[in-house]
Design an enzyme around this catalytic site. Structure first.
Site, PDB file in Angstrom:
ATOM      1  N   GLY B   9     -25.720 -40.216 -71.642  1.00 16.02           N
ATOM      2  CA  GLY B   9     -26.978 -39.650 -71.153  1.00 16.02           C
ATOM      3  C   GLY B   9     -26.999 -39.663 -69.642  1.00 16.02           C
ATOM      4  O   GLY B   9     -26.060 -40.133 -68.993  1.00 16.02           O
ATOM      5  N   GLY B  10     -28.073 -39.146 -69.086  1.00 12.86           N
ATOM      6  CA  GLY B  10     -28.231 -39.099 -67.637  1.00 12.86           C
ATOM      7  C   GLY B  10     -28.692 -40.442 -67.091  1.00 12.86           C
ATOM      8  O   GLY B  10     -28.919 -41.400 -67.833  1.00 12.86           O
ATOM      9  N   GLY B  14     -32.486 -44.139 -70.513  1.00 12.43           N
ATOM     10  CA  GLY B  14     -32.705 -45.112 -71.581  1.00 12.43           C
ATOM     11  C   GLY B  14     -31.454 -45.449 -72.370  1.00 12.43           C
ATOM     12  O   GLY B  14     -31.540 -46.046 -73.445  1.00 12.43           O
ATOM     13  N   LYS B  15     -30.282 -45.132 -71.814  1.00 13.80           N
ATOM     14  CA  LYS B  15     -29.019 -45.401 -72.517  1.00 13.80           C
ATOM     15  C   LYS B  15     -28.836 -46.883 -72.831  1.00 13.80           C
ATOM     16  O   LYS B  15     -28.516 -47.260 -73.952  1.00 13.80           O
ATOM     17  CB  LYS B  15     -27.814 -45.003 -71.645  1.00 13.80           C
ATOM     18  CG  LYS B  15     -27.760 -43.604 -71.196  1.00 13.80           C
ATOM     19  CD  LYS B  15     -26.536 -43.348 -70.313  1.00 13.80           C
ATOM     20  CE  LYS B  15     -26.479 -44.208 -69.052  1.00 13.80           C
ATOM     21  NZ  LYS B  15     -27.508 -43.832 -68.064  1.00 13.80           N
ATOM     22  N   ALA B  34     -20.025 -56.440 -69.058  1.00 15.69           N
ATOM     23  CA  ALA B  34     -20.494 -55.690 -67.878  1.00 15.69           C
ATOM     24  C   ALA B  34     -19.298 -55.269 -67.048  1.00 15.69           C
ATOM     25  O   ALA B  34     -18.467 -56.099 -66.672  1.00 15.69           O
ATOM     26  CB  ALA B  34     -21.424 -56.574 -67.049  1.00 15.69           C
ATOM     27  N   THR B  35     -19.222 -53.966 -66.779  1.00 21.06           N
ATOM     28  CA  THR B  35     -18.119 -53.462 -65.959  1.00 21.06           C
ATOM     29  C   THR B  35     -18.519 -53.310 -64.500  1.00 21.06           C
ATOM     30  O   THR B  35     -17.679 -52.988 -63.658  1.00 21.06           O
ATOM     31  CB  THR B  35     -17.643 -52.094 -66.478  1.00 21.06           C
ATOM     32  OG1 THR B  35     -18.765 -51.198 -66.447  1.00 21.06           O
ATOM     33  CG2 THR B  35     -17.108 -52.191 -67.897  1.00 21.06           C
ATOM     34  N   ALA B  36     -19.804 -53.539 -64.208  1.00 20.70           N
ATOM     35  CA  ALA B  36     -20.296 -53.298 -62.843  1.00 20.70           C
ATOM     36  C   ALA B  36     -19.707 -54.289 -61.860  1.00 20.70           C
ATOM     37  O   ALA B  36     -19.563 -55.470 -62.152  1.00 20.70           O
ATOM     38  CB  ALA B  36     -21.814 -53.389 -62.818  1.00 20.70           C
ATOM     39  N   HIS B  50     -30.709 -55.354 -64.581  1.00 25.83           N
ATOM     40  CA  HIS B  50     -30.172 -55.232 -65.938  1.00 25.83           C
ATOM     41  C   HIS B  50     -30.124 -56.592 -66.625  1.00 25.83           C
ATOM     42  O   HIS B  50     -30.511 -56.724 -67.781  1.00 25.83           O
ATOM     43  CB  HIS B  50     -28.754 -54.641 -65.905  1.00 25.83           C
ATOM     44  CG  HIS B  50     -28.715 -53.160 -66.079  1.00 25.83           C
ATOM     45  ND1 HIS B  50     -28.756 -52.556 -67.305  1.00 25.83           N
ATOM     46  CD2 HIS B  50     -28.643 -52.162 -65.184  1.00 25.83           C
ATOM     47  CE1 HIS B  50     -28.708 -51.239 -67.160  1.00 25.83           C
ATOM     48  NE2 HIS B  50     -28.639 -50.972 -65.870  1.00 25.83           N
TER      49      HIS B  50
END
Lengths: 167, 167, 167
Positions: B9-10, B14-15, B34-36, B50
């Site tokens: 999604g964009g 709400g993904k 978490a890949t961030a 998050h």
């Protein structure tokens, strides 16, 4: 509770045309609530083009900021709000608290007697914008769309002028 | 074969919220992968926001690059990988071979015993970006999404916080 | 009337692959009508990559501008037009009247005996572009997609390589 419809989609995807038709099905004359402000000639031309397409079955209201007030004042016939994204732009450029305004709008919806059709834009499906303001705007637009969609009875995504049912 | 779900999604559509709910339905505690990576203060704030939303039913793992390793090590409970687009960013900014990494990830999925929910982003529905790096990134993101979607049992597109079934 | 199919989607969303498969289901050999012009090395590489993927069941035609002519000349077998967005780019960069050309294209469709599969792009779901030319282009692309979609028997949106039925 009023019937709340949210019509979202990309630029020139037929959102307004579809939303206008759905509003008029709910009863005429209907209220057209325009949130656009003419910041420049280009925007003025876009607003004029939109108005030229609408017929005499519409009573037009221009309200860049106070959607709650205009929705309460017009609560005797179907309303089309076109559009939430420009409303958000007005709030953010005017340095208003958009989050409080958005939550107040959503909180008002259950009180309304007449239906409301909202038009909004999908702006978050491109590459992450370079500048911070654009990123903040697309985040805010995404949250606003989520909040109104959660309160809506029906949500439509327009693609190439055609409606896709989301909710 | 594990149940594989892809949620795309964009921005702010709400993904993550949707994917978190779907993961917890599969069993708790679940692994949050978490890949961030916090490249700057803005990203750090996003990661913190998050994390604050997630409750004690999650075991959090931070893994910017080696998803295959962490998926094998956590293969005893449902996993949420949030998100593939940041993983791709890490690979490309680190000048790794993203294509080989992506294919290795997809090739691993049939070996896994526990389900995996992947979050990814749609980034290719705006105007063609001016700069080459952004074009290469959106091409890579598009291919990565296609490959994972082909291997997934279910693919969901979120719009305004609502799920649309793609597969 | 010919069967008209429009396949739209974002960059690298699997539009061309899906459209090729659908075209070949309609009969072989089929005509591949490429609208791409190699403006630079990057574009040349993209065109070469596309051609390499196609097999001998295709007769390739390169036509950057006059789609009506090539559709009339090839009206004995299924056609794939890939893609309308590049055709629009060619018209606009060549300072042609894109609106007249688009309407002439749509007006031709009912005359055709053999089916046509059109590929196009969604370009309007990102942040409003900074420059005027990009805004004009995304407006034009949106209208073109609407007009062709209205004339189509079937409209598909591809997401992560998968088809979603729009019409």
């Amino acid at each position: 509770m009023a019937r709340i419809l949210l019509v979202t989609g990309g630029a020139r995807s037929g959102k307004s045309t579809y939303a206008e038709a759905r509003t008029l099905e709910l009863g005429t004359p209907a209220h057209y609530i325009a949130t656009a402000q003419a910041w420049d000639d280009e925007m003025e031309a876009r607003i004029a083009a939109h108005q030229a397409r609408r017929g005499p079955e519409w009573v037009t209201h221009a309200e860049p900021l106070d959607l709650v007030k205009v929705l309460r004042e017009t609560d005797t016939a179907p309303r089309l709000v076109d559009c939430l994204t420009l409303w958000l732009t007005n709030l953010m450029l005017g340095e208003k608290d958009w989050e409080t305004a958005a939550k107040a709008l959503v909180a008002t919806l259950p009180d309304l007697a007449s239906p409301v059709v909202f038009v909004t834009n999908e702006v978050g499906l491109g590459i992450v914008p370079d500048n911070r303001l654009a990123r903040d705007f697309r985040d805010a637009a995404g949250y606003l769309n989520q909040w109104v969609a959660a309160a809506a009875d029906e949500v439509i995504l327009t693609v190439a002028g055609l409606p896709m049912k989301v909710k």
